[in-house]
Design a protein around this motif. Structure first.
Motif, short mmCIF file in Angstrom:
data_model
loop_
_atom_site.label_atom_id
_atom_site.label_comp_id
_atom_site.label_asym_id
_atom_site.label_seq_id
_atom_site.Cartn_x
_atom_site.Cartn_y
_atom_site.Cartn_z
N ARG A 161 0.88 -1.26 0.00
CA ARG A 161 0.10 -0.08 0.01
C ARG A 161 0.69 1.25 -0.12
O ARG A 161 0.41 2.28 -0.46
N ASP A 162 1.97 1.32 0.43
CA ASP A 162 2.89 2.54 0.43
C ASP A 162 3.90 2.45 -0.66
O ASP A 162 4.74 3.20 -0.75
N ALA A 163 3.66 1.58 -1.70
CA ALA A 163 4.45 1.33 -2.90
C ALA A 163 3.60 1.66 -4.12
O ALA A 163 4.31 1.59 -5.13
N VAL A 164 2.60 2.28 -3.99
CA VAL A 164 1.56 2.80 -5.07
C VAL A 164 1.22 4.06 -4.66
O VAL A 164 1.06 4.68 -3.44
N ALA A 165 1.00 5.28 -5.47
CA ALA A 165 0.72 6.48 -5.41
C ALA A 165 -0.33 7.10 -6.37
O ALA A 165 -0.06 6.57 -7.70
N SER A 166 -0.94 7.86 -6.18
CA SER A 166 -1.88 8.87 -7.19
C SER A 166 -1.83 10.18 -6.77
O SER A 166 -1.30 10.67 -6.02
N GLU A 167 -2.51 10.96 -7.85
CA GLU A 167 -2.60 12.26 -7.43
C GLU A 167 -3.33 12.82 -6.23
O GLU A 167 -3.02 13.73 -5.45
N ASP A 168 -4.28 12.05 -5.83
CA ASP A 168 -5.07 12.14 -4.92
C ASP A 168 -5.04 11.35 -3.67
O ASP A 168 -5.37 9.96 -4.18
N VAL A 169 -5.01 11.31 -2.79
CA VAL A 169 -4.66 10.47 -1.68
C VAL A 169 -5.97 9.59 -1.43
O VAL A 169 -5.84 8.38 -1.25
N ARG A 170 -7.14 10.33 -1.47
CA ARG A 170 -8.30 9.53 -1.36
C ARG A 170 -8.70 8.59 -2.49
O ARG A 170 -9.15 7.49 -2.15
N SER A 171 -8.36 9.04 -3.54
CA SER A 171 -8.46 8.31 -4.76
C SER A 171 -7.57 7.03 -4.48
O SER A 171 -8.01 5.72 -5.18
N ASN A 172 -6.42 7.23 -4.25
CA ASN A 172 -5.47 6.03 -4.16
C ASN A 172 -5.88 5.01 -2.96
O ASN A 172 -5.99 3.73 -3.14
N SER A 173 -6.53 5.44 -1.77
CA SER A 173 -7.09 4.69 -0.82
C SER A 173 -8.16 3.97 -1.16
O SER A 173 -8.12 2.76 -1.01
N ALA A 174 -9.14 4.53 -2.03
CA ALA A 174 -10.35 3.87 -2.38
C ALA A 174 -9.88 2.75 -3.56
O ALA A 174 -10.50 1.65 -3.56
#
Length: 201
Positions: A161-174
């Motif tokens: 989970r800490d080796a992926v990233a998106s522009e938006d933190v909430r979108s990444n978590s979803a």
């Protein structure tokens, strides 16, 4: 034709491994309006990815780069790496940190999923892998599309989970929640991923 009868045609590989580390779009110039948000979140993830890759190499687990060609249809992967590492590119520090080694594999992808329109299926088959440790950018787009295609092919998925990233933190978590709940992916911290243990099972 079986691999036994065809040892060196279309896909002979030096590795055999039940697990691979698949890195999606980590070689990325990130040169588009608003990319600073992704760069900000991607750097901590890139540092975790670098440690994952080092542990994969130590365990003799294949590392596969699946990278967008960014519309550069005449480019090869080396040209893509050079372009992303240009110091004028917002993502150049990440591309330099995560540049591939000679022992690594790569496929160029035309769309979001690393499986669509690429040789990834064939490569994974020749490697003998059933487990995929999936990392990279962006978590809510290319990682999610790739995870869906891996799930449809009955691969076991681990998405640190800490080796992926998106522009938006909430979108990444979803996206991570979707992969856990719908694709049966495990999403541990990268530090808890043991390639030696995954290769033994």
């Amino acid at each position: 034709m079986s691999k036994r009868r065809n040892p060196d045609l279309h896909g002979a590989v030096s590795h055999r491994s039940p697990v691979v580390l698949l890195l999606v779009d980590v070689i990325n110039a990130m040169a588009y309006p608003g990319s600073e948000r992704l760069v900000r979140h991607a750097m901590p993830a890139a540092q975790e990815i670098a440690r994952l890759r080092a542990r994969a190499h130590a365990a003799r687990v294949p590392v596969v780069y699946a990278n967008d060609n960014f519309g550069r249809w005449r480019s090869d992967f080396s040209a893509t790496v050079r372009h992303a590492q240009d110091t004028r590119s917002p993502g150049h520090e990440i591309a330099t940190l995560l540049q591939p080694d000679e022992q690594d594999y790569f496929v160029l992808k035309p769309k979001h999923s690393a499986f669509f329109g690429t040789s990834l299926d064939l490569l994974i088959t020749y490697l003998g892998a059933r487990r995929i440790v999936l990392a990279g950018f962006a978590g809510d787009i290319c990682i999610r599309f790739t995870a869906q295609d891996a799930f449809l092919r009955d691969h076991e998925l681990i998405v640190p989970r800490d080796a992926v990233a998106s522009e938006d933190v909430r979108s990444n978590s979803a996206a991570l929640a979707f992969m856990r709940e719908r694709l049966k992916a495990r999403t541990p911290p990268a530090a808890r991923v043991s390639f030696r243990a995954l290769a033994r099972h």
